[in-house]
Write a protein that holds these residues in place. Sequence first.
Motif, PDB file in Angstrom:
ATOM      1  N   GLN A 145      30.609   3.388   2.178  1.00  0.00           N
ATOM      2  CA  GLN A 145      31.193   2.541   1.134  1.00  0.00           C
ATOM      3  C   GLN A 145      30.281   1.339   1.001  1.00  0.00           C
ATOM      4  O   GLN A 145      29.855   0.749   1.996  1.00  0.00           O
ATOM      5  N   VAL A 146      29.963   0.999  -0.242  1.00  0.00           N
ATOM      6  CA  VAL A 146      29.052  -0.105  -0.510  1.00  0.00           C
ATOM      7  C   VAL A 146      29.728  -1.090  -1.451  1.00  0.00           C
ATOM      8  O   VAL A 146      30.309  -0.694  -2.459  1.00  0.00           O
ATOM      9  N   ASP A 147      29.664  -2.380  -1.098  1.00  0.00           N
ATOM     10  CA  ASP A 147      30.159  -3.455  -1.960  1.00  0.00           C
ATOM     11  C   ASP A 147      28.992  -4.378  -2.250  1.00  0.00           C
ATOM     12  O   ASP A 147      28.168  -4.638  -1.364  1.00  0.00           O
ATOM     13  N   GLY A 148      28.934  -4.895  -3.473  1.00  0.00           N
ATOM     14  CA  GLY A 148      27.859  -5.823  -3.793  1.00  0.00           C
ATOM     15  C   GLY A 148      27.828  -6.196  -5.252  1.00  0.00           C
ATOM     16  O   GLY A 148      28.797  -6.001  -5.982  1.00  0.00           O
ATOM     17  N   GLN A 149      26.677  -6.735  -5.670  1.00  0.00           N
ATOM     18  CA  GLN A 149      26.500  -7.191  -7.044  1.00  0.00           C
ATOM     19  C   GLN A 149      25.460  -6.330  -7.751  1.00  0.00           C
ATOM     20  O   GLN A 149      24.402  -6.034  -7.192  1.00  0.00           O
ATOM     21  N   LEU A 150      25.776  -5.963  -8.988  1.00  0.00           N
ATOM     22  CA  LEU A 150      24.859  -5.181  -9.807  1.00  0.00           C
ATOM     23  C   LEU A 150      23.912  -6.104 -10.562  1.00  0.00           C
ATOM     24  O   LEU A 150      24.300  -7.192 -10.992  1.00  0.00           O
ATOM     25  N   ARG A 151      22.670  -5.646 -10.699  1.00  0.00           N
ATOM     26  CA  ARG A 151      21.720  -6.377 -11.540  1.00  0.00           C
ATOM     27  C   ARG A 151      20.755  -5.360 -12.134  1.00  0.00           C
ATOM     28  O   ARG A 151      20.555  -4.276 -11.587  1.00  0.00           O
ATOM     29  N   GLU A 152      20.170  -5.729 -13.262  1.00  0.00           N
ATOM     30  CA  GLU A 152      19.207  -4.852 -13.914  1.00  0.00           C
ATOM     31  C   GLU A 152      17.799  -5.343 -13.610  1.00  0.00           C
ATOM     32  O   GLU A 152      17.506  -6.527 -13.750  1.00  0.00           O
ATOM     33  N   GLU A 153      16.943  -4.421 -13.186  1.00  0.00           N
ATOM     34  CA  GLU A 153      15.542  -4.738 -12.936  1.00  0.00           C
ATOM     35  C   GLU A 153      14.706  -4.074 -14.016  1.00  0.00           C
ATOM     36  O   GLU A 153      15.017  -2.970 -14.465  1.00  0.00           O
ATOM     37  N   SER A 154      13.641  -4.745 -14.419  1.00  0.00           N
ATOM     38  CA  SER A 154      12.720  -4.139 -15.371  1.00  0.00           C
ATOM     39  C   SER A 154      11.296  -4.391 -14.903  1.00  0.00           C
ATOM     40  O   SER A 154      11.017  -5.408 -14.256  1.00  0.00           O
ATOM     41  N   ARG A 170      13.497   0.365 -16.757  1.00  0.00           N
ATOM     42  CA  ARG A 170      14.675  -0.428 -16.387  1.00  0.00           C
ATOM     43  C   ARG A 170      15.504   0.370 -15.401  1.00  0.00           C
ATOM     44  O   ARG A 170      15.589   1.588 -15.484  1.00  0.00           O
ATOM     45  N   GLU A 171      16.123  -0.355 -14.480  1.00  0.00           N
ATOM     46  CA  GLU A 171      16.946   0.311 -13.476  1.00  0.00           C
ATOM     47  C   GLU A 171      18.095  -0.614 -13.090  1.00  0.00           C
ATOM     48  O   GLU A 171      17.903  -1.815 -12.917  1.00  0.00           O
ATOM     49  N   LEU A 172      19.276  -0.033 -12.962  1.00  0.00           N
ATOM     50  CA  LEU A 172      20.424  -0.765 -12.445  1.00  0.00           C
ATOM     51  C   LEU A 172      20.352  -0.670 -10.926  1.00  0.00           C
ATOM     52  O   LEU A 172      20.182   0.417 -10.365  1.00  0.00           O
ATOM     53  N   ARG A 173      20.448  -1.806 -10.232  1.00  0.00           N
ATOM     54  CA  ARG A 173      20.327  -1.850  -8.769  1.00  0.00           C
ATOM     55  C   ARG A 173      21.496  -2.654  -8.205  1.00  0.00           C
ATOM     56  O   ARG A 173      21.919  -3.638  -8.783  1.00  0.00           O
ATOM     57  N   LEU A 174      21.982  -2.207  -7.060  1.00  0.00           N
ATOM     58  CA  LEU A 174      23.066  -2.894  -6.365  1.00  0.00           C
ATOM     59  C   LEU A 174      22.490  -3.646  -5.174  1.00  0.00           C
ATOM     60  O   LEU A 174      21.772  -3.060  -4.359  1.00  0.00           O
ATOM     61  N   THR A 175      22.768  -4.935  -5.074  1.00  0.00           N
ATOM     62  CA  THR A 175      22.417  -5.709  -3.886  1.00  0.00           C
ATOM     63  C   THR A 175      23.667  -5.739  -3.020  1.00  0.00           C
ATOM     64  O   THR A 175      24.666  -6.366  -3.374  1.00  0.00           O
ATOM     65  N   ALA A 176      23.609  -5.031  -1.903  1.00  0.00           N
ATOM     66  CA  ALA A 176      24.803  -4.829  -1.071  1.00  0.00           C
ATOM     67  C   ALA A 176      25.122  -6.066  -0.233  1.00  0.00           C
ATOM     68  O   ALA A 176      24.242  -6.644   0.397  1.00  0.00           O
ATOM     69  N   SER A 177      26.384  -6.432  -0.234  1.00  0.00           N
ATOM     70  CA  SER A 177      26.859  -7.494   0.648  1.00  0.00           C
ATOM     71  C   SER A 177      27.598  -6.894   1.844  1.00  0.00           C
ATOM     72  O   SER A 177      27.802  -7.552   2.852  1.00  0.00           O
ATOM     73  N   ARG A 178      27.998  -5.615   1.718  1.00  0.00           N
ATOM     74  CA  ARG A 178      28.711  -4.940   2.800  1.00  0.00           C
ATOM     75  C   ARG A 178      28.499  -3.443   2.688  1.00  0.00           C
ATOM     76  O   ARG A 178      28.488  -2.891   1.604  1.00  0.00           O
ATOM     77  N   ILE A 179      28.311  -2.794   3.847  1.00  0.00           N
ATOM     78  CA  ILE A 179      28.217  -1.338   3.905  1.00  0.00           C
ATOM     79  C   ILE A 179      29.154  -0.862   5.006  1.00  0.00           C
ATOM     80  O   ILE A 179      29.098  -1.344   6.126  1.00  0.00           O
ATOM     81  N   GLY A 180      30.024   0.070   4.672  1.00  0.00           N
ATOM     82  CA  GLY A 180      30.912   0.678   5.656  1.00  0.00           C
ATOM     83  C   GLY A 180      30.543   2.144   5.829  1.00  0.00           C
ATOM     84  O   GLY A 180      30.169   2.817   4.876  1.00  0.00           O
ATOM     85  N   ILE A 181      30.629   2.642   7.046  1.00  0.00           N
ATOM     86  CA  ILE A 181      30.244   4.017   7.352  1.00  0.00           C
ATOM     87  C   ILE A 181      31.485   4.845   7.635  1.00  0.00           C
ATOM     88  O   ILE A 181      32.360   4.424   8.392  1.00  0.00           O
ATOM     89  N   PHE A 198      26.914   9.673 -10.296  1.00  0.00           N
ATOM     90  CA  PHE A 198      25.682   8.991 -10.684  1.00  0.00           C
ATOM     91  C   PHE A 198      24.947   8.493  -9.450  1.00  0.00           C
ATOM     92  O   PHE A 198      25.544   8.253  -8.407  1.00  0.00           O
ATOM     93  N   TRP A 199      23.631   8.359  -9.581  1.00  0.00           N
ATOM     94  CA  TRP A 199      22.779   7.808  -8.538  1.00  0.00           C
ATOM     95  C   TRP A 199      22.605   6.323  -8.770  1.00  0.00           C
ATOM     96  O   TRP A 199      22.501   5.883  -9.915  1.00  0.00           O
ATOM     97  N   LEU A 200      22.568   5.571  -7.696  1.00  0.00           N
ATOM     98  CA  LEU A 200      22.362   4.131  -7.798  1.00  0.00           C
ATOM     99  C   LEU A 200      21.420   3.692  -6.680  1.00  0.00           C
ATOM    100  O   LEU A 200      21.565   4.121  -5.534  1.00  0.00           O
ATOM    101  N   SER A 201      20.439   2.873  -7.039  1.00  0.00           N
ATOM    102  CA  SER A 201      19.541   2.284  -6.038  1.00  0.00           C
ATOM    103  C   SER A 201      20.249   1.085  -5.425  1.00  0.00           C
ATOM    104  O   SER A 201      20.863   0.292  -6.138  1.00  0.00           O
ATOM    105  N   VAL A 202      20.168   0.961  -4.105  1.00  0.00           N
ATOM    106  CA  VAL A 202      20.854  -0.099  -3.377  1.00  0.00           C
ATOM    107  C   VAL A 202      19.846  -0.831  -2.500  1.00  0.00           C
ATOM    108  O   VAL A 202      19.033  -0.205  -1.828  1.00  0.00           O
ATOM    109  N   SER A 203      19.909  -2.167  -2.512  1.00  0.00           N
ATOM    110  CA  SER A 203      19.092  -3.001  -1.628  1.00  0.00           C
ATOM    111  C   SER A 203      19.993  -3.672  -0.613  1.00  0.00           C
ATOM    112  O   SER A 203      21.044  -4.204  -0.969  1.00  0.00           O
ATOM    113  N   VAL A 204      19.573  -3.643   0.645  1.00  0.00           N
ATOM    114  CA  VAL A 204      20.293  -4.299   1.726  1.00  0.00           C
ATOM    115  C   VAL A 204      19.306  -5.246   2.399  1.00  0.00           C
ATOM    116  O   VAL A 204      18.185  -4.838   2.717  1.00  0.00           O
ATOM    117  N   TRP A 205      19.697  -6.488   2.640  1.00  0.00           N
ATOM    118  CA  TRP A 205      18.771  -7.510   3.131  1.00  0.00           C
ATOM    119  C   TRP A 205      19.085  -7.960   4.550  1.00  0.00           C
ATOM    120  O   TRP A 205      20.217  -7.888   5.004  1.00  0.00           O
TER     121      TRP A 205
END
Length: 135
Positions: free
Chosen positions: A78-87, A97-108, A53-60
Amino acid sequence: MSNQFSGVGNLGQAPVLRTVQVDGEDRSVADLRVYFDRSVPQDDGSFEDEGGFWLSVSVWGARAESAVKVLRKGARIQVDGQLREESWEDAEGAEHRELRLTASRIGIDPVCIESITYRPRTGAPTEMPSDPGEE
């Protein structure tokens, strides 16, 4: 119930950096599209792809700025974070509506890295402790 997510996938495109206003402050955010595959181990030790599956990810913040410099399309991360739904509603009034991950950590995955540039440390250098056997 927790909304924590951790997964390994591939970037579908290079990250895109934007600046947004949050509480009157400019903040950097990078948008990523990641494909998370679902490989299932077989009895013979091989893996079979069962779709993904595809997932949109935000990194701040600083992570966003670093992600744009280092990550490229196709990179395995590798991405770790919290899922939230945007509308939202589009210009025609249709609701999306879209499920989006707000990343707290990204590993390469190191195999995907072509080069790394290290920035110099700030502040005074620290001295290495001397070896007690040298005296």
